[in-house]
Scaffold this motif. Structure first.
Motif, mmCIF file in Angstrom:
data_model
loop_
_atom_site.group_PDB
_atom_site.id
_atom_site.type_symbol
_atom_site.label_atom_id
_atom_site.label_comp_id
_atom_site.label_asym_id
_atom_site.label_seq_id
_atom_site.Cartn_x
_atom_site.Cartn_y
_atom_site.Cartn_z
ATOM 1 N N SER A 1 -2.697 -17.786 35.699
ATOM 2 C CA SER A 1 -4.106 -17.470 35.614
ATOM 3 C C SER A 1 -4.770 -17.898 37.398
ATOM 4 O O SER A 1 -4.796 -16.629 38.082
ATOM 5 C CB SER A 1 -5.029 -18.603 34.862
ATOM 6 O OG SER A 1 -6.172 -17.187 34.489
ATOM 7 N N THR B 1 -4.893 -15.388 40.695
ATOM 8 C CA THR B 1 -6.691 -15.073 40.547
ATOM 9 C C THR B 1 -7.437 -15.204 42.185
ATOM 10 O O THR B 1 -7.992 -14.610 42.825
ATOM 11 C CB THR B 1 -7.505 -15.890 39.433
ATOM 12 O OG1 THR B 1 -6.764 -15.227 38.577
ATOM 13 C CG2 THR B 1 -9.050 -15.689 39.767
ATOM 14 N N SER C 1 -7.070 -10.442 38.295
ATOM 15 C CA SER C 1 -6.892 -11.188 39.055
ATOM 16 C C SER C 1 -6.671 -9.775 40.608
ATOM 17 O O SER C 1 -7.279 -10.926 41.783
ATOM 18 C CB SER C 1 -5.659 -11.021 39.053
ATOM 19 O OG SER C 1 -4.768 -10.961 39.456
#
Length: 350
Positions: free
Chosen positions: A211, A215, A257
């Motif tokens: 993540s 991101t 993202s």
């Protein structure tokens, strides 16, 4: 050239190329690349390389002079918790002439699948996974100070800065943390999807890491490597589709993202194929490029459902190529086989 000379040239060409497989080329309509030269960067990748068999693809791989080689899993066939045996198999692979030449000129990335991990279709339950990780990292010649030497799992990311842009290569580990699979009952399939919400492919720590990688990525292209297929999920073998909530989670992460140019690379299946899906909120199609295998293939393949498939399955030995043009933000994705024969191709603009 007059007509008679043309016929003679065609006859000579047929003698030269008549024994090669027919090329299948799928070109995306939105990729205006007629005059594009894909020379900014080249990634080659493949999976399923049995160290006991001859790999006839090293020569054509080297002909493309790739900047990066990515092992997609099953980099050796060991299926063992005996580290001496695993180490011996890796050594055999490392000393293969073609691979030694490739290592001297290309940067090497890689993940594992079940047969080099050590347990067929294995996941978190494998008792020797931490020891196997050491052997895998040694095979990849990972530096002793690398973070992969200090944490569980072989997942890894690296940003590649180039004169015209950047690439983020994100290598996933779909073995170390993966929960148990659900055996299919009353079916010829091996597995069926778990109950939605039960189990994981990546585990908590790796999901958090992924993540953050996506991101915060400002790269022009983000290449995600998964040893198992992401989009194709109806064949009943190992696939992200056995954890449908994890599929949805990754799709959502890619959209939220705002990561640019995400491309999935996968292996495992002993077949090669392109799968593609349009996802709401994503301004480009998500492509899962499966390349498998390097030394052996599912030559008896007779068909299986995959609603996301582009063109057809390639069921002979093959490797994958990605060639980048940063000016047009276009990627040429190619499956190639013995004698460097082009088996299938997609051009995709991002």
């Amino acid at each position: 050239m007059n007509y008679s000379k043309f016929l003679i040239c065609c006859f000579i060409a047929s003698l030269s190329f008549g024994c090669k497989p027919t090329e299948t080329v799928a070109v995306e309509k939105n990729a205006d690349s007629e005059n594009t030269v894909f020379s900014d960067y080249t990634i080659a990748f493949g999976s399923c390389d049995n160290q006991k068999l001859e790999n006839k693809l090293w020569k054509p791989i080297l002909e493309h002079n790739p900047d990066v080689w990515i092992w997609g899993g099953d980099n050796v066939y060991a299926d063992t918790d005996n580290m001496d045996l695993l180490r011996k198999n890796y050594r055999t692979q490392s000393q293969t002439e073609g691979y030694m030449t490739l290592k001297a000129s290309a940067k090497i990335f890689g993940t594992w699948d079940d047969h080099d991990y050590g347990l067929n279709d294995g996941g978190e339950e494998f008792s020797a996974k931490s020891e196997s990780q050491i052997e895998m990292l040694d095979f990849l010649e990972v530096d002793e100070n690398d973070i992969r030497r200090k944490r569980a799992g072989v997942y890894h990311a690296e940003l590649i800065n180039l004169p015209k842009g950047t690439l983020n290569i994100i290598v996933l580990d779909t073995r170390y943390f993966r929960s148990g699979l659900t055996e299919a009952k009353g079916s010829k399939k091996r597995y069926q999807p778990n109950t939605y919400g039960e189990g994981t492919v990546l585990g908590t720590a790796q999901w958090d890491w992924l993540s953050k990688e996506l991101t915060t990525s400002k790269a022009d292209f983000n290449i995600i490597v998964s040893s198992i297929q992401f989009l194709s999920s109806e064949h009943g073998f190992e696939t992200w589709g056995n954890f449908p909530h994890e599929v949805d989670k990754l799709k959502s992460l890619i959209v939220e993202s705002n990561a640019k140019g995400v491309i999935l690379l996968s292996g495992d299946r002993h077949i090669s194929e392109f799968s593609k899906i349009e996802i709401e909120g994503l301004d480009y199609p998500l492509i899962d490029f499966t390349s498998s295998g390097l030394t052996h293939a599912y030559r008896g393949f007779s068909g299986e459902p995959n609603p996301y498939r582009v063109e057809k399955v390639v069921s002979v030995e093959s490797f994958g190529l990605l060639k980048f043009d940063f000016d047009s933000k276009t990627v040429s994705m190619e499956m190639r086989g013995e004698n460097n024969v082009l088996q299938q191709k997609i051009l995709q603009k991002y």
